[in-house]
Motif scaffolding. Structure first.
Motif, PDB file in Angstrom:
ATOM      1  N   TRP A  66      -4.948   3.317  -6.841  1.00  0.00           N
ATOM      2  CA  TRP A  66      -3.519   2.925  -6.782  1.00  0.00           C
ATOM      3  C   TRP A  66      -3.062   3.924  -5.582  1.00  0.00           C
ATOM      4  O   TRP A  66      -2.804   5.122  -6.094  1.00  0.00           O
ATOM      5  CB  TRP A  66      -2.748   3.098  -7.806  1.00  0.00           C
ATOM      6  N   ARG A  67      -3.051   3.682  -4.491  1.00  0.00           N
ATOM      7  CA  ARG A  67      -3.002   4.611  -3.373  1.00  0.00           C
ATOM      8  C   ARG A  67      -1.538   4.770  -2.968  1.00  0.00           C
ATOM      9  O   ARG A  67      -1.090   5.983  -2.836  1.00  0.00           O
ATOM     10  CB  ARG A  67      -3.539   4.264  -2.055  1.00  0.00           C
ATOM     11  N   HIS A  68      -0.657   4.119  -3.166  1.00  0.00           N
ATOM     12  CA  HIS A  68       0.735   4.055  -2.877  1.00  0.00           C
ATOM     13  C   HIS A  68       1.447   3.373  -4.067  1.00  0.00           C
ATOM     14  O   HIS A  68       1.255   2.171  -4.283  1.00  0.00           O
ATOM     15  CB  HIS A  68       1.216   3.650  -1.704  1.00  0.00           C
ATOM     16  N   ILE A  69       2.748   3.695  -4.353  1.00  0.00           N
ATOM     17  CA  ILE A  69       3.767   3.039  -5.073  1.00  0.00           C
ATOM     18  C   ILE A  69       5.173   3.326  -4.706  1.00  0.00           C
ATOM     19  O   ILE A  69       5.651   4.581  -4.500  1.00  0.00           O
ATOM     20  CB  ILE A  69       3.474   3.323  -6.580  1.00  0.00           C
ATOM     21  N   TRP A  70       5.721   2.418  -4.292  1.00  0.00           N
ATOM     22  CA  TRP A  70       7.196   2.551  -3.926  1.00  0.00           C
ATOM     23  C   TRP A  70       8.004   1.748  -4.737  1.00  0.00           C
ATOM     24  O   TRP A  70       7.789   0.588  -5.077  1.00  0.00           O
ATOM     25  CB  TRP A  70       7.650   2.019  -2.389  1.00  0.00           C
ATOM     26  N   SER A 111       3.169  -1.553  -4.131  1.00  0.00           N
ATOM     27  CA  SER A 111       2.113  -0.851  -4.209  1.00  0.00           C
ATOM     28  C   SER A 111       0.922  -1.278  -3.356  1.00  0.00           C
ATOM     29  O   SER A 111       0.819  -2.178  -2.800  1.00  0.00           O
ATOM     30  CB  SER A 111       1.693  -0.847  -5.626  1.00  0.00           C
ATOM     31  N   VAL A 112       0.180  -0.122  -3.058  1.00  0.00           N
ATOM     32  CA  VAL A 112      -1.075  -0.462  -2.218  1.00  0.00           C
ATOM     33  C   VAL A 112      -2.282  -0.035  -3.087  1.00  0.00           C
ATOM     34  O   VAL A 112      -2.277   1.410  -3.541  1.00  0.00           O
ATOM     35  CB  VAL A 112      -1.121   0.393  -0.852  1.00  0.00           C
ATOM     36  N   PHE A 113      -3.047  -0.666  -3.352  1.00  0.00           N
ATOM     37  CA  PHE A 113      -4.665  -0.677  -4.045  1.00  0.00           C
ATOM     38  C   PHE A 113      -5.629  -0.637  -3.160  1.00  0.00           C
ATOM     39  O   PHE A 113      -5.721  -1.265  -2.184  1.00  0.00           O
ATOM     40  CB  PHE A 113      -4.632  -1.918  -4.922  1.00  0.00           C
ATOM     41  N   ASP A 114      -6.364   0.217  -3.339  1.00  0.00           N
ATOM     42  CA  ASP A 114      -7.816   0.454  -2.801  1.00  0.00           C
ATOM     43  C   ASP A 114      -9.074   0.154  -3.584  1.00  0.00           C
ATOM     44  O   ASP A 114      -9.312   0.930  -4.604  1.00  0.00           O
ATOM     45  CB  ASP A 114      -8.020   1.759  -1.825  1.00  0.00           C
ATOM     46  N   VAL A 115      -9.430  -1.041  -3.792  1.00  0.00           N
ATOM     47  CA  VAL A 115     -10.499  -1.130  -4.888  1.00  0.00           C
ATOM     48  C   VAL A 115     -11.731  -1.944  -4.059  1.00  0.00           C
ATOM     49  O   VAL A 115     -11.566  -2.280  -3.023  1.00  0.00           O
ATOM     50  CB  VAL A 115      -9.818  -2.359  -5.824  1.00  0.00           C
ATOM     51  N   GLU A 116     -12.598  -2.239  -5.029  1.00  0.00           N
ATOM     52  CA  GLU A 116     -14.211  -2.668  -4.413  1.00  0.00           C
ATOM     53  C   GLU A 116     -14.113  -4.181  -4.215  1.00  0.00           C
ATOM     54  O   GLU A 116     -15.021  -4.605  -3.383  1.00  0.00           O
ATOM     55  CB  GLU A 116     -15.247  -1.967  -5.378  1.00  0.00           C
TER      56      GLU A 116
END
Length: 93
Positions: free
Chosen positions: A40-44, A54-59
């Motif tokens: 969970w890279r960013h949350i605003w 939010s920005v998620f970085d997942v596989e």
């Protein structure tokens, strides 16, 4: 894989206050663990709304699906997911 996720929360007004407080506390702990892991890279916060962007970085899509379904507030959310790609004008790319 990067995803932008908009989450709108609508907790029922008649939900038991104890259940509400517990659910929100579990949500915070769950989201903070995902932030620490880098998934969970960013949350605003969205101003004036009980919402976040939010920005998620997942596989994979499946991993994001599992993460979202694991959110304690999931039963009270409307979620919009947008897959992201690198922009050719990004100076950090």
């Amino acid at each position: 894989m990067l995803f932008a996720v908009k989450m709108d929360v609508a907790i029922p007004a008649d939900l038991d206050p104890g259940v509400r407080a517990d659910t929100i506390a579990r949500e915070k702990a769950y989201s903070q663990e995902l932030q620490k892991s880098g998934k969970w890279r960013h949350i605003w916060r969205c101003v004036g709304q009980y919402s976040n962007l939010s920005v998620f970085d997942v596989e994979s899509n499946d991993e994001l699906h599992d993460i979202l379904w694991g959110l304690p507030l999931f039963p009270y959310m409307s979620i919009e997911v947008t897959p992201l790609a690198v922009h050719p004008s990004d100076i950090n790319a």
